[in-house]
Design a protein around this motif. Structure first.
Motif, PDB file in Angstrom:
ATOM      1  N   MET A   1       0.851  -1.191   0.000  1.00 39.68           N
ATOM      2  CA  MET A   1       0.000   0.000   0.000  1.00 39.68           C
ATOM      3  C   MET A   1       0.887   1.241   0.000  1.00 39.68           C
ATOM      4  N   ILE A   2       0.558   2.190  -0.833  1.00 41.59           N
ATOM      5  CA  ILE A   2       1.304   3.450  -0.921  1.00 41.59           C
ATOM      6  C   ILE A   2       0.805   4.393   0.162  1.00 41.59           C
ATOM      7  N   LEU A   3       1.729   4.853   1.000  1.00 43.92           N
ATOM      8  CA  LEU A   3       1.378   5.725   2.112  1.00 43.92           C
ATOM      9  C   LEU A   3       1.469   7.176   1.685  1.00 43.92           C
ATOM     10  N   ASN A   4       0.593   8.000   2.261  1.00 51.27           N
ATOM     11  CA  ASN A   4       0.680   9.432   1.995  1.00 51.27           C
ATOM     12  C   ASN A   4       1.821  10.041   2.798  1.00 51.27           C
ATOM     13  N   VAL A   5       2.019  11.319   2.637  1.00 49.39           N
ATOM     14  CA  VAL A   5       3.179  11.983   3.242  1.00 49.39           C
ATOM     15  C   VAL A   5       3.121  11.929   4.762  1.00 49.39           C
ATOM     16  N   ASP A   6       1.927  12.099   5.333  1.00 47.96           N
ATOM     17  CA  ASP A   6       1.806  12.130   6.790  1.00 47.96           C
ATOM     18  C   ASP A   6       1.949  10.758   7.424  1.00 47.96           C
ATOM     19  N   SER A   7       1.965   9.696   6.614  1.00 48.75           N
ATOM     20  CA  SER A   7       2.078   8.337   7.146  1.00 48.75           C
ATOM     21  C   SER A   7       3.415   7.682   6.853  1.00 48.75           C
ATOM     22  N   GLN A   8       4.278   8.353   6.126  1.00 49.02           N
ATOM     23  CA  GLN A   8       5.571   7.766   5.763  1.00 49.02           C
ATOM     24  C   GLN A   8       6.593   7.993   6.866  1.00 49.02           C
ATOM     25  N   TRP A 104      -0.425  -0.193  18.544  1.00 53.28           N
ATOM     26  CA  TRP A 104      -1.271  -1.132  19.281  1.00 53.28           C
ATOM     27  C   TRP A 104      -1.534  -0.648  20.704  1.00 53.28           C
ATOM     28  N   PHE A 105      -0.495  -0.189  21.393  1.00 45.69           N
ATOM     29  CA  PHE A 105      -0.676   0.251  22.771  1.00 45.69           C
ATOM     30  C   PHE A 105      -1.456   1.561  22.866  1.00 45.69           C
ATOM     31  N   VAL A 106      -1.335   2.430  21.845  1.00 56.86           N
ATOM     32  CA  VAL A 106      -2.171   3.629  21.843  1.00 56.86           C
ATOM     33  C   VAL A 106      -3.640   3.243  21.751  1.00 56.86           C
ATOM     34  N   ILE A 160      -7.714  -6.954   9.335  1.00 62.44           N
ATOM     35  CA  ILE A 160      -8.226  -6.661   7.987  1.00 62.44           C
ATOM     36  C   ILE A 160      -7.148  -6.073   7.093  1.00 62.44           C
ATOM     37  N   HIS A 161      -6.368  -5.137   7.599  1.00 56.10           N
ATOM     38  CA  HIS A 161      -5.440  -4.370   6.758  1.00 56.10           C
ATOM     39  C   HIS A 161      -3.982  -4.775   6.935  1.00 56.10           C
ATOM     40  N   GLY A 162      -3.661  -5.620   7.877  1.00 58.17           N
ATOM     41  CA  GLY A 162      -2.285  -6.056   8.042  1.00 58.17           C
ATOM     42  C   GLY A 162      -1.410  -4.992   8.698  1.00 58.17           C
ATOM     43  N   ARG A 163      -0.126  -5.025   8.360  1.00 58.49           N
ATOM     44  CA  ARG A 163       0.835  -4.129   8.994  1.00 58.49           C
ATOM     45  C   ARG A 163       0.736  -2.701   8.493  1.00 58.49           C
ATOM     46  N   ASP A 164      -0.062  -2.448   7.465  1.00 61.90           N
ATOM     47  CA  ASP A 164      -0.260  -1.080   7.003  1.00 61.90           C
ATOM     48  C   ASP A 164      -1.257  -0.309   7.864  1.00 61.90           C
ATOM     49  N   PHE A 165      -1.834  -0.994   8.833  1.00 66.04           N
ATOM     50  CA  PHE A 165      -2.846  -0.325   9.656  1.00 66.04           C
ATOM     51  C   PHE A 165      -2.206   0.629  10.652  1.00 66.04           C
ATOM     52  N   TYR A 166      -1.123   0.189  11.303  1.00 65.35           N
ATOM     53  CA  TYR A 166      -0.423   1.033  12.267  1.00 65.35           C
ATOM     54  C   TYR A 166       0.836   1.593  11.613  1.00 65.35           C
ATOM     55  N   VAL A 167       0.778   2.872  11.261  1.00 66.20           N
ATOM     56  CA  VAL A 167       1.904   3.580  10.647  1.00 66.20           C
ATOM     57  C   VAL A 167       2.055   4.924  11.351  1.00 66.20           C
ATOM     58  N   ARG A 168       2.888   5.790  10.810  1.00 65.49           N
ATOM     59  CA  ARG A 168       3.054   7.105  11.432  1.00 65.49           C
ATOM     60  C   ARG A 168       1.783   7.920  11.268  1.00 65.49           C
ATOM     61  N   ALA A 169       1.328   8.488  12.358  1.00 62.67           N
ATOM     62  CA  ALA A 169       0.163   9.363  12.353  1.00 62.67           C
ATOM     63  C   ALA A 169       0.597  10.710  12.918  1.00 62.67           C
ATOM     64  N   SER A 170       1.227  11.506  12.070  1.00 65.79           N
ATOM     65  CA  SER A 170       1.741  12.836  12.415  1.00 65.79           C
ATOM     66  C   SER A 170       2.911  12.736  13.383  1.00 65.79           C
ATOM     67  N   ALA A 171       2.670  12.748  14.702  1.00 63.84           N
ATOM     68  CA  ALA A 171       3.758  12.861  15.681  1.00 63.84           C
ATOM     69  C   ALA A 171       4.228  11.516  16.210  1.00 63.84           C
ATOM     70  N   TRP A 172       3.476  10.444  16.030  1.00 62.75           N
ATOM     71  CA  TRP A 172       3.875   9.109  16.482  1.00 62.75           C
ATOM     72  C   TRP A 172       3.101   8.080  15.670  1.00 62.75           C
ATOM     73  N   CYS A 173       3.333   6.830  15.916  1.00 60.18           N
ATOM     74  CA  CYS A 173       2.686   5.762  15.153  1.00 60.18           C
ATOM     75  C   CYS A 173       1.311   5.456  15.716  1.00 60.18           C
ATOM     76  N   TRP A 174       0.362   5.349  14.786  1.00 59.18           N
ATOM     77  CA  TRP A 174      -1.014   4.968  15.161  1.00 59.18           C
ATOM     78  C   TRP A 174      -1.747   4.537  13.896  1.00 59.18           C
ATOM     79  N   ILE A 175      -3.072   4.664  13.861  1.00 67.52           N
ATOM     80  CA  ILE A 175      -3.861   4.199  12.726  1.00 67.52           C
ATOM     81  C   ILE A 175      -3.570   5.063  11.495  1.00 67.52           C
TER      82      ILE A 175
END
Length: 433
Positions: A1-8, A104-106, A160-175
């Protein structure tokens, strides 16, 4: 899956994150240490209590709710504590086990903390308003259902989405930002439901206690209600202050608006404080349960609201009289007869000193029979504290006057006995001559 800028992957970290994540990580570490310390302390207490009393006694349900809340706060604190890795590596790297674990912990920590804070509010409402406690099997089932719900909500996305579900969400990793619907219905919808439910429940309890505190009949029946109402404000206030900023920022971003990294760092710092603030709040206001030396009873009520170990809902004054006779009716009648005889002899003492000193001495010795054979417990509310203080001072002054009179009477008796002895000696000497 191609991630957008805020998720890379973001490396190196910008200055706003290099400084902002320090505060988030620091308070996350503080919350983890406080929650873990109290969690293991309660674990030791629960094991020792069960070993002493056996498995047959029902546990204190409020204590077990605090115990589960601490477990939720530990997971939430771990999530923000993992920002130390980003600071050490000078980057947030997507696809790593650390990034997935943080997401996951968030999810589990935030949702579990909100759910159990709401559960504590519901339990308080049932205990204070309805005076009802769930049966122990039903209570354990509710705890299991809550944890099952939390982990199912967290596991649906990765399943459902695999390891692409938890990626960078702005300041830390989340959905992932691409899964906004999952963010709403798997996480924030339930957090907002818990938040508003908690606030409404405590507001209702606050109004209920205020209404009872203004009722004269209820004050006489339950004098501890008056001081409890200010404490009720702390529970929803601290919870809302810690959780609402980050939740509001995510919902604002969900609506298509831009949220700065500085705001996420500030909101992350607030929610990272949730753990150590919960420890202070519940360990102070529920100190009689959390730090009880002996197993607390299964029932919880309004009398558990104490602040920093001091009773803030009333004062209990115990007045214990002298004497060691058992508390029974015959003992009370005997005490009354002894007191009457002592009082009558004391009344005769003034006229008897000059004419019959020996009888006076005997009567004074009979004062030892006077004793108070009962115990009085007085419970008052805060508005009656001044009256109790004045009454206690009056009792103490009366006791001092009685002691002074007894000392003067004893000295007079000894003087009279001495004079009587000298008179008899003089009489015997004169008779001999």
């Amino acid at each position: 899956m191609i991630l957008n800028v805020d998720s890379q992957t973001l490396a190196p970290l910008p200055d706003v994150l290099s400084h902002g994540l320090v505060a988030v990580s620091t308070f996350g570490l503080l919350s983890f240490c406080c929650s873990t310390s109290l969690f293991f302390f309660l674990t030791w207490r629960l094991i020792s209590w069960r070993y002493k009393e056996g498995p047959g006694n029902p546990p204190n349900q409020f204590l077990l709710l605090i115990y589960n809340l601490l477990l939720a706060d530990m997971q939430q604190a771990v999530a923000f504590l993992l920002n130390i890795t980003a600071l050490r590596n000078n980057g947030i790297y997507v696809g790593t086990s650390t990034c997935f674990a943080q997401g996951w912990f968030v999810s589990t920590g935030d949702l579990a903390s909100s759910v159990f804070i709401c559960a504590i509010a519901c339990h308080t409402w049932m205990g204070v308003v309805k005076e009802y406690r769930l049966p122990t099997p039903a209570f354990y089932c509710c705890i299991g259902v809550l944890w099952t719900f939390v982990y199912i909500m967290a596991a649906i996305g990765p399943t459902i989405h695999g390891r692409d579900f938890y990626v960078r969400a702005s300041a830390w990793c989340w959905i992932n930002d691409a899964f906004q619907i999952e963010r709403l219905w798997l996480h924030y919808f339930w957090i907002f439901c818990s938040m508003f439910s908690t606030v409404l429940i405590y507001l209702y309890i606050f109004a209920f206690l205020r209404k009872k505190s203004f009722s004269q009949d209820e004050i006489a029946k339950s004098p501890r209600l008056h001081g409890a109402t200010p404490l009720m404000v702390l529970y929803p206030l601290i919870y809302a202050l810690c959780t609402a900023p980050l939740a509001a920022g995510r919902i604002y971003a969900l609506a298509g608006h831009e949220v700065s990294l500085a705001y996420f760092c500030a909101a992350g710092t607030m929610i990272a404080c949730n753990g150590w603030l919960d420890v202070i709040l519940y360990a102070s206001t529920r100190a009689d349960i959390v730090f009880s030396e002996f197993p607390p009873g299964p029932n919880t009520g309004i009398d558990t609201f104490t602040f920093i170990g001091k009773a803030s809902l009333g004062t209990t004054t115990t007045i214990i009289g002298g004497g060691s006779a058992p508390h029974n009716r015959s003992g009370s009648r005997a005490a009354s007869r002894s007191a009457s005889r002592g009082a009558s002899r004391l009344a005769k003492q003034r006229g008897a000193l000059g004419s019959n000193s020996g009888e006076s001495v005997e009567n004074l010795y009979g004062l030892g029979e006077i004793a108070v054979k009962d115990e009085l417990t007085v419970t008052v509310g805060p508005q009656q504290q001044h009256n109790v203080t004045s009454y206690s001072q009056g009792v103490e002054e009366s006791a001092n006057r009685i002691r002074n009179f007894d000392q003067r009477s004893t000295r007079s008796a000894r003087s009279a006995q001495s004079q009587n002895s000298r008179s008899r000696t003089s009489f015997d000497g004169a008779e001999t001559r």
